[in-house]
Scaffold this motif. Structure first.
Motif, PDB file in Angstrom:
ATOM      1  N   LEU A  18       7.164  17.160  -2.212  1.00  0.00           N
ATOM      2  CA  LEU A  18       6.958  16.094  -3.183  1.00  0.00           C
ATOM      3  C   LEU A  18       7.333  16.581  -4.580  1.00  0.00           C
ATOM      4  N   VAL A  19       8.143  15.776  -5.272  1.00  0.00           N
ATOM      5  CA  VAL A  19       8.508  16.078  -6.655  1.00  0.00           C
ATOM      6  C   VAL A  19       7.673  15.247  -7.619  1.00  0.00           C
ATOM      7  N   VAL A  20       7.609  13.941  -7.378  1.00  0.00           N
ATOM      8  CA  VAL A  20       6.821  13.057  -8.241  1.00  0.00           C
ATOM      9  C   VAL A  20       6.472  11.792  -7.468  1.00  0.00           C
ATOM     10  N   GLN A  21       5.300  11.247  -7.757  1.00  0.00           N
ATOM     11  CA  GLN A  21       4.867   9.973  -7.189  1.00  0.00           C
ATOM     12  C   GLN A  21       4.901   8.932  -8.296  1.00  0.00           C
ATOM     13  N   LEU A  22       5.538   7.801  -8.032  1.00  0.00           N
ATOM     14  CA  LEU A  22       5.769   6.791  -9.055  1.00  0.00           C
ATOM     15  C   LEU A  22       4.746   5.674  -8.974  1.00  0.00           C
ATOM     16  N   THR A  23       4.278   5.222 -10.135  1.00  0.00           N
ATOM     17  CA  THR A  23       3.485   4.001 -10.189  1.00  0.00           C
ATOM     18  C   THR A  23       4.439   2.813 -10.135  1.00  0.00           C
ATOM     19  N   TRP A  24       3.885   1.643  -9.853  1.00  0.00           N
ATOM     20  CA  TRP A  24       4.754   0.459  -9.788  1.00  0.00           C
ATOM     21  C   TRP A  24       5.422   0.172 -11.127  1.00  0.00           C
ATOM     22  N   PRO A  25       4.724   0.239 -12.285  1.00  0.00           N
ATOM     23  CA  PRO A  25       5.423   0.031 -13.558  1.00  0.00           C
ATOM     24  C   PRO A  25       6.534   1.047 -13.799  1.00  0.00           C
ATOM     25  N   GLU A  26       6.334   2.285 -13.370  1.00  0.00           N
ATOM     26  CA  GLU A  26       7.388   3.291 -13.535  1.00  0.00           C
ATOM     27  C   GLU A  26       8.609   2.951 -12.686  1.00  0.00           C
ATOM     28  N   TRP A  27       8.368   2.520 -11.454  1.00  0.00           N
ATOM     29  CA  TRP A  27       9.484   2.167 -10.585  1.00  0.00           C
ATOM     30  C   TRP A  27      10.247   0.962 -11.111  1.00  0.00           C
ATOM     31  N   THR A  28       9.528  -0.078 -11.554  1.00  0.00           N
ATOM     32  CA  THR A  28      10.215  -1.265 -12.077  1.00  0.00           C
ATOM     33  C   THR A  28      10.982  -0.946 -13.355  1.00  0.00           C
ATOM     34  N   ALA A  29      10.552   0.079 -14.087  1.00  0.00           N
ATOM     35  CA  ALA A  29      11.251   0.445 -15.321  1.00  0.00           C
ATOM     36  C   ALA A  29      12.558   1.183 -15.048  1.00  0.00           C
ATOM     37  N   ILE A  30      12.677   1.853 -13.890  1.00  0.00           N
ATOM     38  CA  ILE A  30      13.873   2.689 -13.665  1.00  0.00           C
ATOM     39  C   ILE A  30      14.756   2.197 -12.525  1.00  0.00           C
ATOM     40  N   ARG A  31      14.266   1.261 -11.702  1.00  0.00           N
ATOM     41  CA  ARG A  31      15.004   0.970 -10.464  1.00  0.00           C
ATOM     42  C   ARG A  31      16.336   0.267 -10.681  1.00  0.00           C
ATOM     43  N   LEU A  32      16.502  -0.428 -11.804  1.00  0.00           N
ATOM     44  CA  LEU A  32      17.743  -1.174 -12.000  1.00  0.00           C
ATOM     45  C   LEU A  32      18.895  -0.269 -12.413  1.00  0.00           C
ATOM     46  N   ARG A  33      18.643   0.651 -13.363  1.00  0.00           N
ATOM     47  CA  ARG A  33      19.758   1.431 -13.914  1.00  0.00           C
ATOM     48  C   ARG A  33      19.555   2.941 -13.865  1.00  0.00           C
ATOM     49  N   HIS A  34      18.366   3.413 -13.542  1.00  0.00           N
ATOM     50  CA  HIS A  34      18.098   4.840 -13.718  1.00  0.00           C
ATOM     51  C   HIS A  34      17.716   5.570 -12.424  1.00  0.00           C
ATOM     52  N   ARG A  35      17.949   4.973 -11.264  1.00  0.00           N
ATOM     53  CA  ARG A  35      17.542   5.629 -10.011  1.00  0.00           C
ATOM     54  C   ARG A  35      18.289   6.942  -9.796  1.00  0.00           C
ATOM     55  N   ASP A  79       0.803  -1.221   0.000  1.00  0.00           N
ATOM     56  CA  ASP A  79       0.000   0.000   0.000  1.00  0.00           C
ATOM     57  C   ASP A  79       0.838   1.275   0.000  1.00  0.00           C
ATOM     58  N   THR A  80       2.150   1.135   0.138  1.00  0.00           N
ATOM     59  CA  THR A  80       3.023   2.303   0.232  1.00  0.00           C
ATOM     60  C   THR A  80       3.268   2.908  -1.153  1.00  0.00           C
ATOM     61  N   GLN A  81       3.170   4.212  -1.235  1.00  0.00           N
ATOM     62  CA  GLN A  81       3.454   4.921  -2.478  1.00  0.00           C
ATOM     63  C   GLN A  81       4.946   5.276  -2.543  1.00  0.00           C
ATOM     64  N   ILE A  82       5.554   5.005  -3.674  1.00  0.00           N
ATOM     65  CA  ILE A  82       6.954   5.368  -3.886  1.00  0.00           C
ATOM     66  C   ILE A  82       6.998   6.800  -4.403  1.00  0.00           C
ATOM     67  N   GLN A  83       7.762   7.633  -3.723  1.00  0.00           N
ATOM     68  CA  GLN A  83       7.818   9.043  -4.075  1.00  0.00           C
ATOM     69  C   GLN A  83       9.268   9.512  -4.192  1.00  0.00           C
ATOM     70  N   VAL A  84       9.452  10.540  -4.982  1.00  0.00           N
ATOM     71  CA  VAL A  84      10.714  11.281  -4.980  1.00  0.00           C
ATOM     72  C   VAL A  84      10.424  12.626  -4.332  1.00  0.00           C
ATOM     73  N   VAL A  85      11.148  12.930  -3.268  1.00  0.00           N
ATOM     74  CA  VAL A  85      10.940  14.182  -2.544  1.00  0.00           C
ATOM     75  C   VAL A  85      12.253  14.953  -2.513  1.00  0.00           C
ATOM     76  N   ARG A  86      12.142  16.252  -2.254  1.00  0.00           N
ATOM     77  CA  ARG A  86      13.334  17.113  -2.199  1.00  0.00           C
ATOM     78  C   ARG A  86      13.382  17.816  -0.857  1.00  0.00           C
ATOM     79  N   ASP A  87      14.506  17.674  -0.161  1.00  0.00           N
ATOM     80  CA  ASP A  87      14.699  18.278   1.149  1.00  0.00           C
ATOM     81  C   ASP A  87      14.582  19.795   1.036  1.00  0.00           C
ATOM     82  N   VAL A  88      13.774  20.383   1.890  1.00  0.00           N
ATOM     83  CA  VAL A  88      13.538  21.832   1.794  1.00  0.00           C
ATOM     84  C   VAL A  88      14.749  22.641   2.247  1.00  0.00           C
ATOM     85  N   LEU A  89      15.658  22.036   3.009  1.00  0.00           N
ATOM     86  CA  LEU A  89      16.841  22.761   3.487  1.00  0.00           C
ATOM     87  C   LEU A  89      18.040  22.574   2.564  1.00  0.00           C
TER      88      LEU A  89
END
Length: 416
Positions: free
Chosen positions: A288-305, A25-35
């Protein structure tokens, strides 16, 4: 580096670090530290291993470096001196790292307890210690050794005499623990004053777990991450994989730093576990910068993180188009089906849990009524038609395109 470690030791907990979601149920997100404006992932599992994970090691070591710097500053405010003690023992190729570590810890317990230790401690007014374990691998095998910050109220008036007395005590403790007798010259050394303060950086931001990411060679042996780098470069693959697994097993459950009782309270250093340090990272304010769907995460997690994090920091407006391209590329990379044979069973697409995963099975092997089956178009009848037969290659291509489209739609959660 995490991908390399995952290849070497897929069953280790580090293999799932920054790879799998915390829960379904957890959403994978890319966030940016405000500091700091640094981007990071949220919603992924972390292993918390200071020894085997370059990601967690960098975060934890940075915190430990700050704690050590704070301890040294507070000690000087209290007129407490600091010195660096190093102890080591001879070693030969073929010795088990786990056995060497166990014997080294046994020798250290003898070294820091008993009447002789008490007299030596009182002679310099020792009030506490912080011990760190390091290990390298060289021509003579594994070389584990201890570095220890000593906090004391006295003065090292005759450093040579103090080192001689402590060195003889260490030799006796090492031999008693079943180790080879350390040399008089290198078995125990004491470095006073500012040298100890400068060495703090080695335990923190430049700790060998983090420094090894730059693959800096060291005289006298390779660090564990050098071993992983050599594995990735194809050098002695089987041997280096075995060495890494031996190292990971031997250091499982070990802490990076051991503080003597009461020292943190004396030097006003907050006591936090590695897990608490990593949890603080997640709790820091971020946008929050972007919220990833599971297909998006599986497409980038190996080489594009790393690329995604760079885009999040520098060009967030390009992320959505870039993600779409990555998903499309992964969809096109699905291999075509094998050449059909006369005895092959018709294929069906079976939807299975968790969502986003599919498997293609022979129709006669699918018997579970709980699976949702999507049969593919059947082959034309065996009797020859009146018209000229269709091109068999075009027919196979059409069926493969239909199957690929169905697979892609199912991966995105779109039911027919």
């Amino acid at each position: 580096m995490l991908s390399v470690i995952r290849s070497i030791y897929p069953s280790h907990r580090t293999a799932s670090c920054m790879w799998s979601r915390v829960s379904q149920d957890t959403q994978i997100q890319v966030v940016r530290d405000v500091l700091t404006l640094k981007a990071r992932y949220s919603g992924l599992r972390v292993c918390g291993s200071i020894w085997t994970c370059p990601v967690c090691a960098a975060k934890i070591s940075e915190r430990r470096a700050a704690e050590l710097a704070q301890a040294i500053t507070q000690a000087r405010n209290l007129d407490i001196e600091v010195a660096l003690l190093t102890v080591t023992v001879p070693h030969v190729r073929g010795e088990s790292l786990a056995d060497l570590l166990a014997a080294l810890r046994k020798a250290w317990r003898s070294f820091t307890s008993g009447g002789t230790s008490g007299r030596l401690r009182r002679a310099i007014g020792l009030v506490g210690t912080i011990r760190n374990t390091e290990v390298t691998y060289g021509e003579n095998g594994w070389h584990p050794h201890f570095h220890c910050l000593m906090f004391f109220r006295g003065k090292l008036v005759d450093l040579e005499e103090i080192q001689r007395a402590w060195g003889e005590h260490w030799q006796k403790c090492a031999v008693s623990a079943g180790l080879r007798e350390p040399s008089t010259e290198h078995g125990l050394t004491i470095q006073p004053g500012d040298y100890a303060a400068r060495y703090v950086s080695k335990w923190g931001l430049e700790h060998e777990m983090t420094k090894s990411m730059a693959k800096k060679s060291r005289v006298g042996g390779r660090t564990p991450f050098d071993i992983a780098d050599d594995f990735a470069d194809g050098k002695d693959v089987e041997k280096n994989a075995a060495l890494w697994r031996e190292y990971a097993t031997a250091f499982k459950g070990q802490r990076q730093l051991y503080w003597s009782a009461g020292l943190k309270k004396l030097l006003v250093v907050e006591d936090k576990t590695d897990e608490e340090v990593l949890a603080e990272e997640e709790e820091r304010p971020a946008e929050l910068v972007v919220q990833l769907t599971w297909p998006e995460w599986t497409a980038i997690r190996l080489r594009h993180r790393a690329t995604l994090l760079m885009l999040a920091e520098e060009s967030p407006h390009l992320i959505r188009g870039w993600l779409n391209d990555r998903v499309e590329a992964s969809y096109k990379s699905i291999p075509p089906p094998p050449e059909p044979t006369e005895s092959a069973s018709p294929l069906v697409l079976a939807a299975v849990e968790p969502p986003g995963q599919v498997e293609i099975l022979p129709a006669d092997s699918v018997s579970s009524p709980q699976r949702e089956l999507f049969p593919l178009p059947a082959d034309p009848p065996a009797d020859p038609p009146a018209d000229p037969p269709a091109d068999p290659l075009a027919s196979r291509l059409a069926r493969w395109k239909a199957r690929r489209e169905l697979l892609y739609r199912r991966a995105l959660g779109i039911h027919p």
